[in-house]
Design a protein around this motif. Structure first.
Motif, PDB file in Angstrom:
ATOM      1  N   VAL A  52     -45.413  17.904 -56.872  1.00 29.84           N
ATOM      2  CA  VAL A  52     -44.157  18.368 -57.454  1.00 29.84           C
ATOM      3  C   VAL A  52     -44.159  17.986 -58.930  1.00 29.84           C
ATOM      4  CG1 VAL A  52     -41.631  18.177 -57.431  1.00 29.84           C
ATOM      5  CG2 VAL A  52     -42.914  18.058 -55.264  1.00 29.84           C
ATOM      6  N   ILE A  53     -43.830  18.954 -59.793  1.00 32.60           N
ATOM      7  CA  ILE A  53     -43.629  18.689 -61.217  1.00 32.60           C
ATOM      8  C   ILE A  53     -42.145  18.909 -61.467  1.00 32.60           C
ATOM      9  CG2 ILE A  53     -44.190  19.339 -63.589  1.00 32.60           C
ATOM     10  CD1 ILE A  53     -46.882  20.399 -62.513  1.00 32.60           C
ATOM     11  N   LEU A  79     -44.654  14.320 -60.369  1.00 36.41           N
ATOM     12  CA  LEU A  79     -44.930  14.094 -61.778  1.00 36.41           C
ATOM     13  C   LEU A  79     -43.710  14.542 -62.577  1.00 36.41           C
ATOM     14  CD1 LEU A  79     -47.192  13.184 -63.714  1.00 36.41           C
ATOM     15  CD2 LEU A  79     -47.995  15.537 -63.739  1.00 36.41           C
ATOM     16  N   ILE A  80     -43.151  13.632 -63.347  1.00 40.18           N
ATOM     17  CA  ILE A  80     -41.982  13.933 -64.167  1.00 40.18           C
ATOM     18  C   ILE A  80     -42.450  14.513 -65.496  1.00 40.18           C
ATOM     19  CG2 ILE A  80     -39.955  12.985 -65.340  1.00 40.18           C
ATOM     20  CD1 ILE A  80     -39.797  12.899 -62.244  1.00 40.18           C
ATOM     21  N   LEU A  81     -41.792  15.593 -65.909  1.00 43.31           N
ATOM     22  CA  LEU A  81     -42.050  16.229 -67.194  1.00 43.31           C
ATOM     23  C   LEU A  81     -40.712  16.271 -67.906  1.00 43.31           C
ATOM     24  CD1 LEU A  81     -44.143  17.755 -68.906  1.00 43.31           C
ATOM     25  CD2 LEU A  81     -43.400  19.837 -67.755  1.00 43.31           C
ATOM     26  N   ASP A  99     -44.656   9.434 -59.544  1.00 38.14           N
ATOM     27  CA  ASP A  99     -46.031   8.950 -59.646  1.00 38.14           C
ATOM     28  C   ASP A  99     -46.576   8.997 -61.060  1.00 38.14           C
ATOM     29  OD1 ASP A  99     -46.971   8.592 -56.689  1.00 38.14           O
ATOM     30  OD2 ASP A  99     -45.787  10.431 -56.751  1.00 38.14           O
ATOM     31  N   GLY A 100     -45.850   9.640 -61.949  1.00 40.87           N
ATOM     32  CA  GLY A 100     -46.277   9.732 -63.335  1.00 40.87           C
ATOM     33  C   GLY A 100     -45.169  10.328 -64.172  1.00 40.87           C
ATOM     34  N   TYR A 101     -45.280  10.163 -65.492  1.00 39.30           N
ATOM     35  CA  TYR A 101     -44.240  10.605 -66.418  1.00 39.30           C
ATOM     36  C   TYR A 101     -44.922  11.161 -67.657  1.00 39.30           C
ATOM     37  CZ  TYR A 101     -39.557  10.352 -68.559  1.00 39.30           C
ATOM     38  OH  TYR A 101     -38.338  10.644 -69.111  1.00 39.30           O
ATOM     39  N   VAL A 102     -44.679  12.421 -67.958  1.00 38.11           N
ATOM     40  CA  VAL A 102     -45.247  13.072 -69.130  1.00 38.11           C
ATOM     41  C   VAL A 102     -44.097  13.517 -70.018  1.00 38.11           C
ATOM     42  CG1 VAL A 102     -46.604  15.037 -69.956  1.00 38.11           C
ATOM     43  CG2 VAL A 102     -47.261  13.870 -67.836  1.00 38.11           C
ATOM     44  N   THR A 103     -44.160  13.170 -71.306  1.00 34.18           N
ATOM     45  CA  THR A 103     -43.078  13.550 -72.203  1.00 34.18           C
ATOM     46  C   THR A 103     -43.390  14.860 -72.910  1.00 34.18           C
ATOM     47  OG1 THR A 103     -44.006  12.173 -73.963  1.00 34.18           O
ATOM     48  CG2 THR A 103     -42.293  11.181 -72.602  1.00 34.18           C
ATOM     49  N   LYS A 104     -42.319  15.608 -73.190  1.00 37.13           N
ATOM     50  CA  LYS A 104     -42.416  16.842 -73.965  1.00 37.13           C
ATOM     51  C   LYS A 104     -42.275  16.465 -75.429  1.00 37.13           C
ATOM     52  CE  LYS A 104     -39.996  19.572 -70.462  1.00 37.13           C
ATOM     53  NZ  LYS A 104     -38.724  20.276 -70.208  1.00 37.13           N
ATOM     54  N   PRO A 105     -42.961  17.128 -76.335  1.00 38.20           N
ATOM     55  CA  PRO A 105     -43.945  18.169 -76.063  1.00 38.20           C
ATOM     56  C   PRO A 105     -45.228  17.557 -75.499  1.00 38.20           C
ATOM     57  CG  PRO A 105     -43.871  17.704 -78.413  1.00 38.20           C
ATOM     58  CD  PRO A 105     -42.796  16.864 -77.764  1.00 38.20           C
ATOM     59  N   ARG A 107     -49.541  18.423 -74.370  1.00 38.15           N
ATOM     60  CA  ARG A 107     -50.688  19.314 -74.518  1.00 38.15           C
ATOM     61  C   ARG A 107     -51.098  19.749 -73.115  1.00 38.15           C
ATOM     62  NH1 ARG A 107     -53.584  15.418 -78.585  1.00 38.15           N
ATOM     63  NH2 ARG A 107     -54.552  14.805 -76.649  1.00 38.15           N
ATOM     64  N   PRO A 108     -51.253  21.053 -72.892  1.00 42.33           N
ATOM     65  CA  PRO A 108     -51.594  21.538 -71.547  1.00 42.33           C
ATOM     66  C   PRO A 108     -52.815  20.858 -70.934  1.00 42.33           C
ATOM     67  CG  PRO A 108     -50.926  23.379 -72.901  1.00 42.33           C
ATOM     68  CD  PRO A 108     -50.998  22.170 -73.814  1.00 42.33           C
ATOM     69  N   LYS A 109     -53.860  20.610 -71.736  1.00 41.75           N
ATOM     70  CA  LYS A 109     -55.059  19.949 -71.192  1.00 41.75           C
ATOM     71  C   LYS A 109     -54.739  18.534 -70.718  1.00 41.75           C
ATOM     72  CE  LYS A 109     -58.637  22.472 -73.640  1.00 41.75           C
ATOM     73  NZ  LYS A 109     -59.771  22.388 -74.557  1.00 41.75           N
ATOM     74  N   ASP A 110     -53.865  17.835 -71.444  1.00 41.82           N
ATOM     75  CA  ASP A 110     -53.471  16.488 -71.040  1.00 41.82           C
ATOM     76  C   ASP A 110     -52.693  16.530 -69.721  1.00 41.82           C
ATOM     77  OD1 ASP A 110     -54.658  15.531 -73.331  1.00 41.82           O
ATOM     78  OD2 ASP A 110     -52.763  15.203 -74.406  1.00 41.82           O
ATOM     79  N   LEU A 111     -51.807  17.505 -69.606  1.00 43.17           N
ATOM     80  CA  LEU A 111     -51.038  17.637 -68.366  1.00 43.17           C
ATOM     81  C   LEU A 111     -51.953  17.954 -67.194  1.00 43.17           C
ATOM     82  CD1 LEU A 111     -48.324  17.599 -66.930  1.00 43.17           C
ATOM     83  CD2 LEU A 111     -48.097  20.032 -67.496  1.00 43.17           C
ATOM     84  N   LEU A 112     -52.909  18.853 -67.371  1.00 39.51           N
ATOM     85  CA  LEU A 112     -53.854  19.160 -66.290  1.00 39.51           C
ATOM     86  C   LEU A 112     -54.658  17.931 -65.884  1.00 39.51           C
ATOM     87  CD1 LEU A 112     -55.214  22.724 -67.154  1.00 39.51           C
ATOM     88  CD2 LEU A 112     -53.847  22.059 -65.166  1.00 39.51           C
ATOM     89  N   ALA A 113     -55.047  17.114 -66.853  1.00 35.54           N
ATOM     90  CA  ALA A 113     -55.776  15.880 -66.543  1.00 35.54           C
ATOM     91  C   ALA A 113     -54.897  14.924 -65.743  1.00 35.54           C
ATOM     92  CB  ALA A 113     -56.260  15.216 -67.825  1.00 35.54           C
ATOM     93  N   ARG A 114     -53.633  14.812 -66.116  1.00 35.31           N
ATOM     94  CA  ARG A 114     -52.702  13.942 -65.379  1.00 35.31           C
ATOM     95  C   ARG A 114     -52.491  14.462 -63.960  1.00 35.31           C
ATOM     96  NH1 ARG A 114     -48.768  10.315 -67.302  1.00 35.31           N
ATOM     97  NH2 ARG A 114     -50.273  10.129 -68.971  1.00 35.31           N
ATOM     98  N   ILE A 115     -52.366  15.783 -63.828  1.00 36.12           N
ATOM     99  CA  ILE A 115     -52.208  16.386 -62.500  1.00 36.12           C
ATOM    100  C   ILE A 115     -53.422  16.068 -61.637  1.00 36.12           C
ATOM    101  CG2 ILE A 115     -52.180  18.600 -61.279  1.00 36.12           C
ATOM    102  CD1 ILE A 115     -50.396  19.637 -63.628  1.00 36.12           C
TER     103      ILE A 115
END
Length: 129
Positions: A52-53, A79-81, A99-105, A107-115
């Motif tokens: 879940v994102i 994963l929190i966005l 399980d994780g927290y990604v802040t906006k903005p 980078r798509p590649k970084d998000l895919l790596a976190r996923i």
């Protein structure tokens, strides 16, 4: 080759939702997307996602409330966005079971790596071994 991993994406911003959906589909995921917290809760309940994102800034329910409602119904990674950059939001989300927290903005590649990282971690009670 097994079935594609199912992702439920809960994001109210149509541009971000469309970007992420396209990116995830291209990476081989099956994506179910919702623009509201209540719609996302229903999708998590119905779709049985592998991931879940979740955006925290939703129009109908606070994302932390959505998190507290979906954590009991899925053991899948969440994963929190979010645009919320303060440590309070991150700590609260993690304490509620994210399980994780990604802040906006982001980078798509970084998000895919976190996923990829959260999807490959073994989970307690995981029966997909």
């Amino acid at each position: 080759m097994g079935r594609p991993s199912v992702v439920v994406l809960i994001e109210d911003d149509a541009d971000i939702r469309n970007l992420l959906t396209g990116m995830l589909v291209q990476a081989g995921y099956l994506v179910h997307a919702a623009a509201t917290g209540s719609g996302g809760i229903d999708l998590v309940s119905d779709a049985g996602p592998d991931l879940v994102i979740l955006d925290l800034g939703l129009p109908d329910l606070d994302g932390l409330e959505v998190l507290s409602r979906i954590r009991p119904i899925t053991a899948s990674p969440i994963l929190i966005l979010s645009g919320r950059t303060g440590s309070t939001a991150q700590l609260t989300a993690l304490s509620l079971g994210a399980d994780g927290y990604v802040t906006k903005p982001f980078r798509p590649k970084d998000l895919l790596a976190r996923i990829s990282a959260v999807m490959t971690r073994p989970r307690i009670g995981d029966t997909h071994s």
